[in-house]
Design a protein around this motif. Structure first.
Motif, PDB file in Angstrom:
ATOM      1  N   ILE A 143       0.856  -1.194   0.000  1.00 13.18           N
ATOM      2  CA  ILE A 143       0.000   0.000   0.000  1.00 13.18           C
ATOM      3  C   ILE A 143       0.886   1.236   0.000  1.00 13.18           C
ATOM      4  CG2 ILE A 143      -1.754   1.288   1.277  1.00 13.18           C
ATOM      5  CD1 ILE A 143      -2.666  -1.416   2.454  1.00 13.18           C
ATOM      6  N   LYS A 144       0.528   2.200  -0.856  1.00 14.67           N
ATOM      7  CA  LYS A 144       1.293   3.448  -0.927  1.00 14.67           C
ATOM      8  C   LYS A 144       0.755   4.449   0.090  1.00 14.67           C
ATOM      9  CE  LYS A 144       2.828   2.768  -5.540  1.00 14.67           C
ATOM     10  NZ  LYS A 144       3.500   3.288  -6.633  1.00 14.67           N
ATOM     11  N   TYR A 145       1.697   5.098   0.764  1.00 15.73           N
ATOM     12  CA  TYR A 145       1.376   6.128   1.751  1.00 15.73           C
ATOM     13  C   TYR A 145       2.055   7.411   1.314  1.00 15.73           C
ATOM     14  CZ  TYR A 145      -0.286   2.332   4.666  1.00 15.73           C
ATOM     15  OH  TYR A 145      -0.984   1.261   5.146  1.00 15.73           O
ATOM     16  N   ASN A 146       1.281   8.487   1.280  1.00 16.02           N
ATOM     17  CA  ASN A 146       1.818   9.763   0.831  1.00 16.02           C
ATOM     18  C   ASN A 146       1.575  10.843   1.875  1.00 16.02           C
ATOM     19  OD1 ASN A 146       3.072  11.561  -0.837  1.00 16.02           O
ATOM     20  ND2 ASN A 146       1.294  11.934  -2.121  1.00 16.02           N
ATOM     21  N   GLY A 147       1.444  10.460   3.119  1.00 15.36           N
ATOM     22  CA  GLY A 147       1.249  11.434   4.184  1.00 15.36           C
ATOM     23  C   GLY A 147       2.565  12.077   4.563  1.00 15.36           C
ATOM     24  N   MET A 148       2.493  12.974   5.493  1.00 15.61           N
ATOM     25  CA  MET A 148       3.694  13.630   5.971  1.00 15.61           C
ATOM     26  C   MET A 148       3.934  13.237   7.422  1.00 15.61           C
ATOM     27  SD  MET A 148       4.482  17.625   6.384  1.00 15.61           S
ATOM     28  CE  MET A 148       5.194  17.948   7.963  1.00 15.61           C
ATOM     29  N   MET A 149       5.160  12.848   7.714  1.00 15.99           N
ATOM     30  CA  MET A 149       5.547  12.567   9.093  1.00 15.99           C
ATOM     31  C   MET A 149       6.462  13.700   9.536  1.00 15.99           C
ATOM     32  SD  MET A 149       7.457   9.252  10.638  1.00 15.99           S
ATOM     33  CE  MET A 149       8.753   9.552  11.828  1.00 15.99           C
ATOM     34  N   PRO A 150       6.042  14.474  10.516  1.00 16.03           N
ATOM     35  CA  PRO A 150       6.898  15.570  10.964  1.00 16.03           C
ATOM     36  C   PRO A 150       8.123  15.050  11.708  1.00 16.03           C
ATOM     37  CG  PRO A 150       4.963  15.417  12.352  1.00 16.03           C
ATOM     38  CD  PRO A 150       4.793  14.400  11.249  1.00 16.03           C
ATOM     39  N   GLU A 151       9.173  15.842  11.690  1.00 18.67           N
ATOM     40  CA  GLU A 151      10.373  15.508  12.457  1.00 18.67           C
ATOM     41  C   GLU A 151      10.017  15.578  13.935  1.00 18.67           C
ATOM     42  OE1 GLU A 151      14.751  17.427  13.326  1.00 18.67           O
ATOM     43  OE2 GLU A 151      13.793  17.858  11.416  1.00 18.67           O
ATOM     44  N   PRO A 152      10.189  14.477  14.667  1.00 22.62           N
ATOM     45  CA  PRO A 152       9.769  14.484  16.068  1.00 22.62           C
ATOM     46  C   PRO A 152      10.751  15.167  17.028  1.00 22.62           C
ATOM     47  CG  PRO A 152      10.549  12.312  15.471  1.00 22.62           C
ATOM     48  CD  PRO A 152      10.587  13.149  14.220  1.00 22.62           C
ATOM     49  N   GLY A 153      11.951  15.510  16.555  1.00 20.22           N
ATOM     50  CA  GLY A 153      12.912  16.197  17.416  1.00 20.22           C
ATOM     51  C   GLY A 153      13.557  15.296  18.452  1.00 20.22           C
ATOM     52  N   LEU A 154      13.772  14.041  18.103  1.00 23.65           N
ATOM     53  CA  LEU A 154      14.380  13.086  19.036  1.00 23.65           C
ATOM     54  C   LEU A 154      15.904  13.139  18.959  1.00 23.65           C
ATOM     55  CD1 LEU A 154      12.102   9.994  18.297  1.00 23.65           C
ATOM     56  CD2 LEU A 154      11.889  11.634  20.179  1.00 23.65           C
ATOM     57  N   GLU A 155      16.537  12.809  20.054  1.00 16.05           N
ATOM     58  CA  GLU A 155      18.000  12.670  20.101  1.00 16.05           C
ATOM     59  C   GLU A 155      18.379  11.357  19.414  1.00 16.05           C
ATOM     60  OE1 GLU A 155      20.059  14.998  21.351  1.00 16.05           O
ATOM     61  OE2 GLU A 155      18.318  16.233  21.858  1.00 16.05           O
ATOM     62  N   ASN A 156      19.630  11.252  18.988  1.00 20.25           N
ATOM     63  CA  ASN A 156      20.096  10.039  18.301  1.00 20.25           C
ATOM     64  C   ASN A 156      19.889   8.778  19.137  1.00 20.25           C
ATOM     65  OD1 ASN A 156      20.801  11.391  15.960  1.00 20.25           O
ATOM     66  ND2 ASN A 156      22.905  11.722  16.608  1.00 20.25           N
ATOM     67  N   GLU A 157      20.130   8.857  20.432  1.00 17.58           N
ATOM     68  CA  GLU A 157      19.940   7.682  21.291  1.00 17.58           C
ATOM     69  C   GLU A 157      18.461   7.284  21.338  1.00 17.58           C
ATOM     70  OE1 GLU A 157      20.945   5.830  25.672  1.00 17.58           O
ATOM     71  OE2 GLU A 157      21.362   7.941  25.339  1.00 17.58           O
ATOM     72  N   GLU A 158      17.576   8.265  21.381  1.00 14.90           N
ATOM     73  CA  GLU A 158      16.144   7.967  21.394  1.00 14.90           C
ATOM     74  C   GLU A 158      15.716   7.310  20.083  1.00 14.90           C
ATOM     75  OE1 GLU A 158      14.042  11.374  24.054  1.00 14.90           O
ATOM     76  OE2 GLU A 158      15.095  12.098  22.246  1.00 14.90           O
ATOM     77  N   ILE A 159      16.287   7.777  18.972  1.00 15.34           N
ATOM     78  CA  ILE A 159      15.976   7.183  17.674  1.00 15.34           C
ATOM     79  C   ILE A 159      16.453   5.740  17.625  1.00 15.34           C
ATOM     80  CG2 ILE A 159      16.434   7.298  15.187  1.00 15.34           C
ATOM     81  CD1 ILE A 159      16.632  10.402  15.588  1.00 15.34           C
ATOM     82  N   ALA A 160      17.669   5.492  18.098  1.00 15.16           N
ATOM     83  CA  ALA A 160      18.183   4.113  18.134  1.00 15.16           C
ATOM     84  C   ALA A 160      17.277   3.235  18.991  1.00 15.16           C
ATOM     85  CB  ALA A 160      19.616   4.100  18.653  1.00 15.16           C
ATOM     86  N   ASP A 161      16.888   3.748  20.145  1.00 11.47           N
ATOM     87  CA  ASP A 161      16.044   2.970  21.055  1.00 11.47           C
ATOM     88  C   ASP A 161      14.672   2.677  20.451  1.00 11.47           C
ATOM     89  OD1 ASP A 161      18.058   2.920  22.979  1.00 11.47           O
ATOM     90  OD2 ASP A 161      17.229   4.605  24.112  1.00 11.47           O
ATOM     91  N   VAL A 162      14.039   3.683  19.847  1.00 10.42           N
ATOM     92  CA  VAL A 162      12.706   3.442  19.273  1.00 10.42           C
ATOM     93  C   VAL A 162      12.808   2.517  18.066  1.00 10.42           C
ATOM     94  CG1 VAL A 162      12.429   5.405  17.669  1.00 10.42           C
ATOM     95  CG2 VAL A 162      10.454   4.525  18.929  1.00 10.42           C
ATOM     96  N   MET A 163      13.888   2.609  17.318  1.00 15.61           N
ATOM     97  CA  MET A 163      14.090   1.666  16.206  1.00 15.61           C
ATOM     98  C   MET A 163      14.234   0.243  16.728  1.00 15.61           C
ATOM     99  SD  MET A 163      13.960   2.566  13.015  1.00 15.61           S
ATOM    100  CE  MET A 163      14.891   1.222  12.258  1.00 15.61           C
ATOM    101  N   ASN A 164      14.971   0.062  17.809  1.00 13.82           N
ATOM    102  CA  ASN A 164      15.110  -1.276  18.384  1.00 13.82           C
ATOM    103  C   ASN A 164      13.769  -1.785  18.904  1.00 13.82           C
ATOM    104  OD1 ASN A 164      17.879  -1.814  17.892  1.00 13.82           O
ATOM    105  ND2 ASN A 164      18.416  -0.372  19.503  1.00 13.82           N
ATOM    106  N   TYR A 165      12.975  -0.886  19.470  1.00 12.16           N
ATOM    107  CA  TYR A 165      11.652  -1.287  19.953  1.00 12.16           C
ATOM    108  C   TYR A 165      10.746  -1.709  18.803  1.00 12.16           C
ATOM    109  CZ  TYR A 165       6.933  -1.000  21.820  1.00 12.16           C
ATOM    110  OH  TYR A 165       5.634  -1.290  22.147  1.00 12.16           O
ATOM    111  N   ILE A 166      10.585  -0.848  17.797  1.00 14.00           N
ATOM    112  CA  ILE A 166       9.643  -1.174  16.720  1.00 14.00           C
ATOM    113  C   ILE A 166      10.145  -2.312  15.837  1.00 14.00           C
ATOM    114  CG2 ILE A 166       8.591   1.120  16.755  1.00 14.00           C
ATOM    115  CD1 ILE A 166      10.147   1.834  14.243  1.00 14.00           C
ATOM    116  N   SER A 167      11.461  -2.498  15.791  1.00 15.17           N
ATOM    117  CA  SER A 167      12.025  -3.593  14.982  1.00 15.17           C
ATOM    118  C   SER A 167      11.946  -4.939  15.693  1.00 15.17           C
ATOM    119  CB  SER A 167      13.485  -3.294  14.630  1.00 15.17           C
ATOM    120  OG  SER A 167      13.574  -2.140  13.835  1.00 15.17           O
TER     121      SER A 167
END
Length: 132
Positions: free
Chosen positions: A87-111
């Motif tokens: 399915i194609k998605y063409n919405g916009m995801m705003p930049e959430p303003g997370l720190e690099n460590e938070e991004i790594a952590d959320v990626m590990n969680y969702i992955s």
């Protein structure tokens, strides 16, 4: 002799495996908090997304096959069309303003949630390496 070497190798490497497992478990726990505070509104409680509006994270081929693109979307936001589970998605995801460590952590969680199972841990260096 081979069995002795195998056992010795396993004993020697065992602490390293457990250390990686502990690091991943801690990252996932922190990532869950990041998800609950920043992502759940659009991607929902079980990562199912909102049909034709916000892509699912559960069973997401986009997330699992192209983690670098997912990191980039989390880090800088997303304005491009993407395809998830056919399915194609063409919405916009705003930049959430997370720190690099938070991004790594959320990626590990969702992955590693909702049926996703990553074969590698995302670390801060990986996130830092993703450029706009």
């Amino acid at each position: 002799m081979k069995i002795i070497l195998l056992i010795a190798s396993m004993l020697f490497l065992s602490p390293f495996w457990h250390q990686n497992e502990d690091e991943l478990a801690e990252s996932i726990a922190r990532g869950k908090e990041v998800y609950l505070n920043n992502c759940i509104v659009c991607h929902m409680g079980k990562g199912e997304g909102v049909e034709k509006l916000n892509p699912p994270l559960a069973g997401s081929d986009y997330l699992m096959k192209t983690p670098e693109k997912a990191i980039k979307a989390i880090k800088f936001g997303l304005k491009d069309t993407i395809e998830v589970k056919g399915i194609k998605y063409n919405g916009m995801m705003p930049e959430p303003g997370l720190e690099n460590e938070e991004i790594a952590d959320v990626m590990n969680y969702i992955s590693n949630s909702w049926g996703n199972k990553s074969t590698k841990i995302i670390d801060v260096k990986t996130v830092e390496g993703i450029k706009k």
